[in-house]
Motif scaffolding. Structure first.
Motif, PDB file in Angstrom:
ATOM      1  N   ASP A 155       0.860  -1.175   0.000  1.00  0.00           N
ATOM      2  CA  ASP A 155       0.000   0.000   0.000  1.00  0.00           C
ATOM      3  C   ASP A 155       0.908   1.240   0.000  1.00  0.00           C
ATOM      4  N   GLN A 156       0.342   2.406   0.083  1.00  0.00           N
ATOM      5  CA  GLN A 156       1.121   3.628  -0.105  1.00  0.00           C
ATOM      6  C   GLN A 156       1.736   4.162   1.188  1.00  0.00           C
ATOM      7  N   SER A 157       2.219   3.284   2.028  1.00  0.00           N
ATOM      8  CA  SER A 157       2.874   3.678   3.271  1.00  0.00           C
ATOM      9  C   SER A 157       4.354   3.949   3.007  1.00  0.00           C
ATOM     10  N   THR A 158       4.793   5.149   3.327  1.00  0.00           N
ATOM     11  CA  THR A 158       6.212   5.474   3.160  1.00  0.00           C
ATOM     12  C   THR A 158       7.062   4.727   4.179  1.00  0.00           C
ATOM     13  N   LEU A 159       6.489   4.373   5.330  1.00  0.00           N
ATOM     14  CA  LEU A 159       7.233   3.604   6.328  1.00  0.00           C
ATOM     15  C   LEU A 159       7.550   2.210   5.807  1.00  0.00           C
ATOM     16  N   ILE A 160       6.572   1.578   5.169  1.00  0.00           N
ATOM     17  CA  ILE A 160       6.805   0.251   4.600  1.00  0.00           C
ATOM     18  C   ILE A 160       7.844   0.337   3.487  1.00  0.00           C
ATOM     19  N   ARG A 161       7.715   1.349   2.623  1.00  0.00           N
ATOM     20  CA  ARG A 161       8.676   1.514   1.527  1.00  0.00           C
ATOM     21  C   ARG A 161      10.087   1.677   2.083  1.00  0.00           C
TER      22      ARG A 161
END
Length: 182
Positions: free
Chosen positions: A160-166
């Motif tokens: 999904d569009q989570s910058t933390l995951i990226r």
């Protein structure tokens, strides 16, 4: 990392970040050990094919509520089985990691690793429950998943569009190409 048979213990945090209150003495280490009865119950249920979620439900019924189990005990849980590991060998080119499911009852975030088999069907490659959606939790999760999957990162990951995951993917799997799902 210590291999203790069916379970692999990858990290144990022994320090505490809060002051100790006498009315919460039951949360101390000496009170958190499983009795022989509970250990045997878990082993018996596993041999009988009873799902971990059902075992958890039975323990919750004995404890009185899910809060007694989840508020102080469950911060992070990760699950992968032999079938998931075998599937990952074949279907890990591109893996989807999704955390869009939030279980309100337990206030834990459900994350799933999913690949696609040669029939175009989704195949589960692992699941997690997390109390927090922060970069440390995601890094711990991805590191654990990689160790369970033999240390081989997928070529690509969809999230999904989570910058933390990226950011956690960039740190844990620097050669993996990250793409956002819309």
């Amino acid at each position: 990392m210590k291999d203790v048979g069916l379970w692999i213990i990858s990290r144990v945090v022994l320090n505490r970040s809060h002051s100790c209150c006498p009315d919460q003495a039951e949360m101390l280490k000496q009170h958190r050990e499983l009795s022989m009865f509970l250990c045997r119950t878990i082993e018996t249920n596993e041999k009988a094919g009873i799902r971990p979620s059902e075992t958890y439900q039975s323990f919750m019924a004995v404890a009185g509520s899910h809060r007694e189990l989840s508020d102080h005990c469950i911060k992070y849980a990760f699950w992968v089985d032999a079938r998931s590991r075998a599937a990952c060998e074949y279907f890990k080119d591109v893996v989807s990691f999704d955390t869009t499911y939030n279980t309100n009852k337990y206030n834990l975030v459900l994350g799933s690793f999913v690949g696609v088999n040669h029939h175009g069907q989704s195949t589960l490659l692992g699941c997690s429950l997390m109390k927090n959606e922060d970069i440390q939790s995601f890094r711990l999760l991805f590191d654990c998943w990689l160790r369970c999957m033999g240390g081989k990162a997928p070529k690509g990951m969809l999230t999904d569009q989570s910058t933390l995951i990226r950011r956690a993917i960039e740190l844990c799997m620097p050669t993996t190409i990250h793409r956002w799902c819309i």
